[in-house]
Each structure stands twice: as structure tokens, then as C-alpha cells.
Design a protein around this motif. Structure first.
Motif, PDB file in Angstrom:
ATOM      1  N   LEU A 169      -2.741   6.035 -12.338  1.00 45.10           N
ATOM      2  CA  LEU A 169      -3.028   4.810 -11.585  1.00 45.10           C
ATOM      3  C   LEU A 169      -4.385   4.899 -10.901  1.00 45.10           C
ATOM      4  O   LEU A 169      -5.029   3.897 -10.644  1.00 45.10           O
ATOM      5  CB  LEU A 169      -1.970   4.582 -10.499  1.00 45.10           C
ATOM      6  N   GLY A 170      -4.792   6.116 -10.563  1.00 48.77           N
ATOM      7  CA  GLY A 170      -6.047   6.291  -9.852  1.00 48.77           C
ATOM      8  C   GLY A 170      -5.980   5.846  -8.404  1.00 48.77           C
ATOM      9  O   GLY A 170      -7.003   5.474  -7.820  1.00 48.77           O
ATOM     10  N   PHE A 171      -4.785   5.930  -7.797  1.00 52.48           N
ATOM     11  CA  PHE A 171      -4.679   5.514  -6.394  1.00 52.48           C
ATOM     12  C   PHE A 171      -5.512   6.433  -5.507  1.00 52.48           C
ATOM     13  O   PHE A 171      -5.485   7.655  -5.643  1.00 52.48           O
ATOM     14  CB  PHE A 171      -3.223   5.553  -5.922  1.00 52.48           C
ATOM     15  N   ARG A 172      -6.249   5.817  -4.584  1.00 53.25           N
ATOM     16  CA  ARG A 172      -6.994   6.590  -3.599  1.00 53.25           C
ATOM     17  C   ARG A 172      -7.067   5.813  -2.291  1.00 53.25           C
ATOM     18  O   ARG A 172      -7.397   4.623  -2.284  1.00 53.25           O
ATOM     19  CB  ARG A 172      -8.392   6.943  -4.098  1.00 53.25           C
ATOM     20  N   PRO A 173      -6.771   6.485  -1.180  1.00 50.44           N
ATOM     21  CA  PRO A 173      -6.809   5.835   0.133  1.00 50.44           C
ATOM     22  C   PRO A 173      -8.218   5.832   0.694  1.00 50.44           C
ATOM     23  O   PRO A 173      -8.521   6.478   1.696  1.00 50.44           O
ATOM     24  CB  PRO A 173      -5.868   6.719   0.961  1.00 50.44           C
ATOM     25  N   ASN A 174      -9.090   5.053   0.041  1.00 49.26           N
ATOM     26  CA  ASN A 174     -10.522   5.155   0.339  1.00 49.26           C
ATOM     27  C   ASN A 174     -10.982   4.350   1.553  1.00 49.26           C
ATOM     28  O   ASN A 174     -12.091   4.538   2.048  1.00 49.26           O
ATOM     29  CB  ASN A 174     -11.352   4.740  -0.892  1.00 49.26           C
ATOM     30  N   GLY A 175     -10.141   3.430   2.067  1.00 49.76           N
ATOM     31  CA  GLY A 175     -10.585   2.604   3.181  1.00 49.76           C
ATOM     32  C   GLY A 175     -11.715   1.669   2.776  1.00 49.76           C
ATOM     33  O   GLY A 175     -12.159   1.659   1.621  1.00 49.76           O
TER      34      GLY A 175
ATOM     35  N   ARG B 288       0.829  -1.206   0.000  1.00 50.26           N
ATOM     36  CA  ARG B 288       0.000   0.000   0.000  1.00 50.26           C
ATOM     37  C   ARG B 288       0.860   1.252   0.000  1.00 50.26           C
ATOM     38  O   ARG B 288       0.570   2.231  -0.714  1.00 50.26           O
ATOM     39  CB  ARG B 288      -0.919   0.000   1.222  1.00 50.26           C
ATOM     40  N   GLU B 289       1.920   1.234   0.801  1.00 52.96           N
ATOM     41  CA  GLU B 289       2.827   2.378   0.853  1.00 52.96           C
ATOM     42  C   GLU B 289       3.452   2.656  -0.514  1.00 52.96           C
ATOM     43  O   GLU B 289       3.525   3.804  -0.971  1.00 52.96           O
ATOM     44  CB  GLU B 289       3.915   2.104   1.897  1.00 52.96           C
ATOM     45  N   LEU B 290       3.887   1.578  -1.176  1.00 49.33           N
ATOM     46  CA  LEU B 290       4.512   1.736  -2.489  1.00 49.33           C
ATOM     47  C   LEU B 290       3.508   2.172  -3.548  1.00 49.33           C
ATOM     48  O   LEU B 290       3.812   2.991  -4.414  1.00 49.33           O
ATOM     49  CB  LEU B 290       5.196   0.434  -2.898  1.00 49.33           C
ATOM     50  N   TRP B 291       2.285   1.593  -3.510  1.00 47.16           N
ATOM     51  CA  TRP B 291       1.249   2.036  -4.452  1.00 47.16           C
ATOM     52  C   TRP B 291       1.004   3.538  -4.306  1.00 47.16           C
ATOM     53  O   TRP B 291       0.836   4.253  -5.295  1.00 47.16           O
ATOM     54  CB  TRP B 291      -0.048   1.280  -4.204  1.00 47.16           C
ATOM     55  N   GLU B 292       0.955   4.004  -3.065  1.00 46.21           N
ATOM     56  CA  GLU B 292       0.707   5.434  -2.854  1.00 46.21           C
ATOM     57  C   GLU B 292       1.861   6.274  -3.409  1.00 46.21           C
ATOM     58  O   GLU B 292       1.630   7.319  -4.034  1.00 46.21           O
ATOM     59  CB  GLU B 292       0.510   5.716  -1.366  1.00 46.21           C
ATOM     60  N   GLU B 293       3.091   5.808  -3.189  1.00 47.34           N
ATOM     61  CA  GLU B 293       4.245   6.529  -3.731  1.00 47.34           C
ATOM     62  C   GLU B 293       4.210   6.556  -5.261  1.00 47.34           C
ATOM     63  O   GLU B 293       4.439   7.597  -5.890  1.00 47.34           O
ATOM     64  CB  GLU B 293       5.536   5.876  -3.247  1.00 47.34           C
ATOM     65  N   ILE B 294       3.933   5.408  -5.856  1.00 45.34           N
ATOM     66  CA  ILE B 294       3.889   5.344  -7.324  1.00 45.34           C
ATOM     67  C   ILE B 294       2.711   6.160  -7.851  1.00 45.34           C
ATOM     68  O   ILE B 294       2.809   6.837  -8.873  1.00 45.34           O
ATOM     69  CB  ILE B 294       3.806   3.884  -7.797  1.00 45.34           C
ATOM     70  N   GLY B 295       1.573   6.120  -7.130  1.00 45.07           N
ATOM     71  CA  GLY B 295       0.407   6.883  -7.550  1.00 45.07           C
ATOM     72  C   GLY B 295       0.667   8.377  -7.568  1.00 45.07           C
ATOM     73  O   GLY B 295       0.124   9.108  -8.414  1.00 45.07           O
ATOM     74  N   ALA B 296       1.488   8.865  -6.639  1.00 46.02           N
ATOM     75  CA  ALA B 296       1.837  10.288  -6.653  1.00 46.02           C
ATOM     76  C   ALA B 296       2.666  10.634  -7.877  1.00 46.02           C
ATOM     77  O   ALA B 296       2.570  11.746  -8.420  1.00 46.02           O
ATOM     78  CB  ALA B 296       2.596  10.635  -5.375  1.00 46.02           C
TER      79      ALA B 296
ATOM     80  N   GLN C  61      -2.236  -0.501 -15.602  1.00 44.93           N
ATOM     81  CA  GLN C  61      -1.177  -1.148 -16.369  1.00 44.93           C
ATOM     82  C   GLN C  61      -0.674  -0.260 -17.501  1.00 44.93           C
ATOM     83  O   GLN C  61       0.535  -0.129 -17.720  1.00 44.93           O
ATOM     84  CB  GLN C  61      -1.683  -2.477 -16.950  1.00 44.93           C
ATOM     85  N   LEU C  62      -1.587   0.385 -18.208  1.00 42.16           N
ATOM     86  CA  LEU C  62      -1.191   1.261 -19.315  1.00 42.16           C
ATOM     87  C   LEU C  62      -0.409   2.453 -18.799  1.00 42.16           C
ATOM     88  O   LEU C  62       0.566   2.895 -19.429  1.00 42.16           O
ATOM     89  CB  LEU C  62      -2.431   1.725 -20.080  1.00 42.16           C
ATOM     90  N   ALA C  63      -0.828   2.996 -17.665  1.00 42.63           N
ATOM     91  CA  ALA C  63      -0.136   4.155 -17.102  1.00 42.63           C
ATOM     92  C   ALA C  63       1.282   3.792 -16.662  1.00 42.63           C
ATOM     93  O   ALA C  63       2.241   4.538 -16.900  1.00 42.63           O
ATOM     94  CB  ALA C  63      -0.929   4.710 -15.927  1.00 42.63           C
ATOM     95  N   LEU C  64       1.422   2.630 -16.009  1.00 43.51           N
ATOM     96  CA  LEU C  64       2.750   2.185 -15.603  1.00 43.51           C
ATOM     97  C   LEU C  64       3.633   1.919 -16.819  1.00 43.51           C
ATOM     98  O   LEU C  64       4.818   2.266 -16.830  1.00 43.51           O
ATOM     99  CB  LEU C  64       2.633   0.925 -14.747  1.00 43.51           C
TER     100      LEU C  64
ATOM    101  N   GLY D  77      -2.711 -10.123  -6.287  1.00 43.72           N
ATOM    102  CA  GLY D  77      -1.780  -9.337  -7.089  1.00 43.72           C
ATOM    103  C   GLY D  77      -1.749  -7.876  -6.708  1.00 43.72           C
ATOM    104  O   GLY D  77      -0.709  -7.327  -6.361  1.00 43.72           O
ATOM    105  N   CYS D  78      -2.897  -7.188  -6.758  1.00 40.35           N
ATOM    106  CA  CYS D  78      -2.924  -5.770  -6.441  1.00 40.35           C
ATOM    107  C   CYS D  78      -2.551  -5.534  -4.986  1.00 40.35           C
ATOM    108  O   CYS D  78      -1.891  -4.557  -4.651  1.00 40.35           O
ATOM    109  CB  CYS D  78      -4.313  -5.177  -6.715  1.00 40.35           C
ATOM    110  N   ALA D  79      -3.000  -6.421  -4.102  1.00 38.15           N
ATOM    111  CA  ALA D  79      -2.805  -6.188  -2.679  1.00 38.15           C
ATOM    112  C   ALA D  79      -1.361  -6.354  -2.251  1.00 38.15           C
ATOM    113  O   ALA D  79      -0.901  -5.662  -1.346  1.00 38.15           O
ATOM    114  CB  ALA D  79      -3.693  -7.119  -1.866  1.00 38.15           C
ATOM    115  N   THR D  80      -0.627  -7.263  -2.884  1.00 41.48           N
ATOM    116  CA  THR D  80       0.696  -7.573  -2.349  1.00 41.48           C
ATOM    117  C   THR D  80       1.836  -7.479  -3.352  1.00 41.48           C
ATOM    118  O   THR D  80       2.991  -7.375  -2.941  1.00 41.48           O
ATOM    119  CB  THR D  80       0.712  -8.997  -1.761  1.00 41.48           C
TER     120      THR D  80
END
Length: 357
Positions: free
Chosen positions: A77-83, A64-72, A148-151, A342-345
Motif C-alpha cells: 500500500l505504501g502507507f506512510r504517516p508523513n504529515g 487514517r487509523e484503518l489505513w495504517e492497520e491495513i498498511g502494516a 488497489q493491486l496490493a489490496l 475516497g482515500c481520505a474517508t
């Protein structure tokens, strides 16, 4: 170092991402023009809440930490810490939520047990009846169709990255090379096979018939826009039955005294629901493990999920615009992997193999 990555789903792409960002040369090979499997057809959830304690939870939190870093760095990516919120009804379901909140790692997950009013303050779209809701602040989400396309677009900015689509790897040559179906040999200092649910052919030849993973067929659906924000991901209490974080005497009591409805039990179902960037809802899912998988899409699970969602939203579900199956892979001995991870870990553990290499 030169790294060969076979597979362009989320696991392969995260290995490529970390290798490129460590200054390595990367060649990524994909048999389709772009990944088309479960990395795209999924909820896009960075699902911390249900993970087993210990190493699996630590990996999910790191992911999650890395997804947030990459999302910034890659906003598409559309990362959002939505809970997430898991509404519960009755004493048996509430007891499982209370046991989760009492876990020693509850604070790391961001667990809180909320009243209906507190839950609706976080997610006003939940107008249905429920007695309480388990909140997991650390859950998050990305957009699987665009991630995937964005990455890939960001990776292609690096002169050390090469993407070779439309090539199926047929053979491992020696210890550090592979041959594709064009006859070309790709040699590197390390080779990463990240083939997703493709467990036959080359994978079976290398690992043998007793692979420690199995394929899972899921049914999901996508709706038209909801017309209002669904500010968190939403699960139902049946999800307690499928994730190891909720294992407890309270869960044993729930299973003994309140079985799943017949349709949900037959198809190993839980509700997971996430709103997409266009306002539509991704809703699922079923789990089928016996091969060969059924050819037809079964309608009863969609009827069941529609009823569960409408009872939580307190309103009719928007029109279903797409419904169908996807295949992923899971570890048969881990209840927590029933929906794939996959997405989670992947973002959390892919730096390890890259660093070791």
C-alpha cells in the motif's frame, strides 16, 4: 452473508475488504480489467487537515487509523504517516493558520504553527521563502497506483472473495441482485454500488436526475524524481479557500483582501504535492464543474503550479513526465469535498454499511 460489490475503486474495494475480514462471502464486479479512474489518478493523500469538524473529521481520523492497520498487513500500500506542511506568507495567510491552530479540535488533527526553521527541520526540501507553516501531523499518504493491486492480491488469498473484471452491471434485479452485461445475475444478501464518477446509466436510473453529488474534472501532473526526499505532503495557502476546516473570519479577510491569482481563480486551484515511492512528485490541481468538460488540457494551470512549487522548494522543478485530467465526484454543498474524498474517508466509513448489512 453474501455481499455483491459493484466497482473496484477505493470505495468499492474498502467495502469488499471489510466484508471479507468480517467473514462474509464477497463478489466484486468491475467494468474494466482493473479500476482506472480517480482511485488511481490521485494524490494518495489521507487528508485529515482540511476536513470539517465533527462527523467528517471523526471519519477521516478513523480512516487514517484503518489505513495504517491495513498498511502494516499489506506493505505494498505504501502507507506512510508523513504529515503535511502548508507554508504561509504575510499576515493574512498567517492569520488563517493561527485560526486553525486555535480550533477546539486542533490537537486531534495534530495542528502546529511552525517557524520556517522548524518546518525545514521536518522537511528540508522546502528551501524557498515563507513566514511560517501550518503542520498537520495526522495527514498521511499511500501509493494510489499500487494500493488497489496490493489490496486485490490480498483479497484473492481469501476463498470467500471473487473478483469479476470486464463486466458492467446494467440492471438491479429485485432488492438483492444485479445483472451484468454478460447476462449473468449475481445475487447476495446485500448489494453495494460504488461506481465512482460514473453517474449515468444505472446510477441515474436508480437515484433519479437530482443526484446529491456531481462530477469534477481535475488536472494534475507527475514529475521525474526530485533527487531528495520530500518528507511531508505540501499544500499552499490557496488550499485554505477550499476546505471547511479553515472557515473563519480570518479566511473571509484573506478572500476579501488577497484574491487568488487570475489563473488560480479561473481554474479553482490549490497546490497539493506528494512524493511518490519512485521519488517523483504528484502535483495539482484544478477543479472544473461545468458540463460538458473541456476536451483539451489547459497549460496555464501547469505554469502556475510550477511557479508555486519552485518558490517553495527554492529550486527548479524536475521534468514533467505526465500531465492530464482525471474525474472524480464531490458533494456540491461541501467545499471540503472539492477534491473528492475516497482515500481520505472511504476506509473510515465503509465498515458502517458493511456492519449494517
Amino acid at each position: 452473508m453474501r455481499v455483491i460489490v459493484v466497482g473496484a475503486g477505493v470505495v468499492g474495494t474498502m467495502h469488499a475488504w471489510h466484508a471479507v475480514n468480517r467473514g462474509h462471502e464477497v463478489v466484486q464486479i468491475e467494468r474494466e480489467t482493473e479500476a482506472r479512474g480517480a482511485s488511481l489518478r490521485n494524490f494518495g493523500q489521507i487528508w485529515v487537515s482540511g476536513r470539517a469538524g465533527g462527523e467528517e473529521l471523526e471519519t477521516a481520523l478513523r480512516a487514517r487509523e484503518l489505513w495504517e492497520e491495513i498498511g502494516a498487513r499489506v506493505p505494498a500500500l505504501g502507507f506512510r504517516p508523513n504529515g503535511s506542511l502548508t507554508p504561509v506568507r504575510g499576515d493574512l495567510e498567517r492569520a488563517v493558520a493561527e485560526a486553525a491552530v486555535a480550533r477546539p479540535d486542533a490537537a486531534a488533527r495534530g495542528y502546529k504553527l511552525l517557524t520556517p526553521g522548524e518546518a525545514r527541520a521536518i522537511n528540508p526540501a522546502l528551501r524557498g521563502d515563507f513566514d511560517a507553516a501550518l503542520y498537520c501531523e495526522r495527514d498521511a499518504a499511500v501509493e494510489p497506483r499500487t494500493a488497489q493491486l496490493a489490496l486485490r492480491a490480498e483479497l484473492l488469498r481469501s476463498p470467500g472473495y471473487t473478483f469479476l473484471p470486464g463486466r458492467e452491471v446494467r440492471e438491479v434485479v429485485g432488492e438483492r441482485a444485479v445483472r451484468d452485461d454478460h447476462g449473468e445475475v449475481h445475487t447476495g444478501d446485500a448489494v453495494v454500488l460504488a461506481t465512482g464518477a460514473w453517474l449515468g446509466g444505472l446510477v441515474r436510473e436508480l437515484a433519479g436526475p437530482d443526484l446529491p453529488v456531481r462530477r469534477v474534472r481535475l488536472q494534475m501532473m507527475q514529475t521525474d524524481p526530485l533527487g531528495e526526499p520530500l518528507t511531508t505532503s505540501v499544500a499552499d495557502a490557496d488550499s485554505f479557500r477550499y476546505y471547511p476546516a479553515y472557515a473563519s473570519p480570518a479566511l473571509d479577510e484573506l478572500n476579501a483582501r488577497q484574491p487568488q491569482p487570475a489563473t488560480a481563480a479561473e481554474h479553482a486551484m490549490q497546490l497539493l504535492m506528494v512524493q511518490r515511492a519512485d521519488g517523483g512528485l504528484t502535483i495539482g490541481d484544478t477543479h472544473e464543474y461545468e458540463h460538458p468538460f473541456a476536451f483539451d488540457t489547459v497549460e496555464d494551470p501547469y505554469d502556475h503550479l510550477t511557479g508555486v512549487v519552485e518558490s517553495l522548494l527554492g529550486r527548479p522543478l524536475p521534468k514533467i513526465r505526465a500531465a492530464g485530467p482525471a474525474c472524480t465526484r464531490s458533494a456540491p454543498t461541501r467545499a471540503g469535498s472539492c477534491t473528492g474524498s475516497g482515500c481520505a474517508t472511504a476506509c473510515g466509513w465503509s465498515p458502517g454499511p458493511v456492519g449494517a448489512a
